[in-house]
Design a protein around this motif. Sequence first.
Motif, PDB file in Angstrom:
ATOM      1  N   SER A  81       0.866  -1.176   0.000  1.00 24.75           N
ATOM      2  CA  SER A  81       0.000   0.000   0.000  1.00 24.75           C
ATOM      3  C   SER A  81       0.901   1.224   0.000  1.00 24.75           C
ATOM      4  CB  SER A  81      -0.886  -0.007   1.248  1.00 24.75           C
ATOM      5  OG  SER A  81      -1.684   1.150   1.258  1.00 24.75           O
ATOM      6  N   TRP A  82       0.607   2.175  -0.857  1.00 19.97           N
ATOM      7  CA  TRP A  82       1.386   3.403  -0.942  1.00 19.97           C
ATOM      8  C   TRP A  82       0.413   4.566  -1.110  1.00 19.97           C
ATOM      9  CZ3 TRP A  82       5.678   5.367   0.491  1.00 19.97           C
ATOM     10  CH2 TRP A  82       6.189   6.517  -0.100  1.00 19.97           C
ATOM     11  N   ARG A  83       0.480   5.474  -0.180  1.00 24.35           N
ATOM     12  CA  ARG A  83      -0.401   6.641  -0.187  1.00 24.35           C
ATOM     13  C   ARG A  83      -1.865   6.232  -0.308  1.00 24.35           C
ATOM     14  NH1 ARG A  83       3.860  10.824  -2.757  1.00 24.35           N
ATOM     15  NH2 ARG A  83       5.226  10.632  -0.972  1.00 24.35           N
ATOM     16  N   ASP A  84      -2.212   5.269   0.521  1.00 28.95           N
ATOM     17  CA  ASP A  84      -3.588   4.760   0.638  1.00 28.95           C
ATOM     18  C   ASP A  84      -4.112   4.090  -0.623  1.00 28.95           C
ATOM     19  OD1 ASP A  84      -3.822   5.637   3.322  1.00 28.95           O
ATOM     20  OD2 ASP A  84      -4.272   7.666   2.610  1.00 28.95           O
ATOM     21  N   ASP A  86      10.606   8.523  -5.506  1.00 27.77           N
ATOM     22  CA  ASP A  86       9.431   7.737  -5.858  1.00 27.77           C
ATOM     23  C   ASP A  86       9.332   7.734  -7.374  1.00 27.77           C
ATOM     24  OD1 ASP A  86       6.954   6.554  -6.187  1.00 27.77           O
ATOM     25  OD2 ASP A  86       5.838   8.086  -5.085  1.00 27.77           O
ATOM     26  N   ALA A 120      10.359  11.079  -1.157  1.00 28.19           N
ATOM     27  CA  ALA A 120       9.417  10.619  -0.126  1.00 28.19           C
ATOM     28  C   ALA A 120      10.195   9.966   1.000  1.00 28.19           C
ATOM     29  CB  ALA A 120       8.441   9.610  -0.726  1.00 28.19           C
ATOM     30  N   HIS A 152       5.958   0.869  -8.681  1.00 25.53           N
ATOM     31  CA  HIS A 152       6.840   1.886  -8.111  1.00 25.53           C
ATOM     32  C   HIS A 152       8.181   1.287  -7.739  1.00 25.53           C
ATOM     33  CE1 HIS A 152       4.001   5.296  -7.139  1.00 25.53           C
ATOM     34  NE2 HIS A 152       3.144   4.333  -7.433  1.00 25.53           N
TER      35      HIS A 152
END
Length: 149
Positions: free
Chosen positions: A55-58, A138, A124, A99
Amino acid sequence: MDTEQVRLVPGGPESGEKLAARHRRYVGLSSGRMYRVTLADGGETVGSVGFWERSWRDAPIWETGWGILPEFQGRGLAAAAARAIVVEARAAGGHRYLHAFPSVEHTASNGVCRRAGFTLLGQAGFEYPKGHWITSNDWRFDLTGGDDG
């Protein structure tokens, strides 16, 4: 691992126990894959590359990472492996983005991202390895062929 790699990996080289634990995590991936990077002229294993879910940035994404043995670096193998993992992540489906999060100081891995067609989104804070926070870049590849990739 050469001196530059040790300097760029928070916490230094992994102990045998940590290396074995990481290998067990890779073998037990419920989504994603890990691959050996081999030479075309004989199949000698020179590194690894893979992708896994996080999960990345929701939002759910695929994350990728690679490593090439020092004596085989500088030959374009990591960039070729990163391009190949894009194909594999796209075929796996499930997520729009792949990513990569190399340290801002790791010029070689950032160059791999650039050569493999990833788009730099910015810096980030990133936890790698667990318990160590670094400033990473990122990099994102749009697996649908949309706005990047």
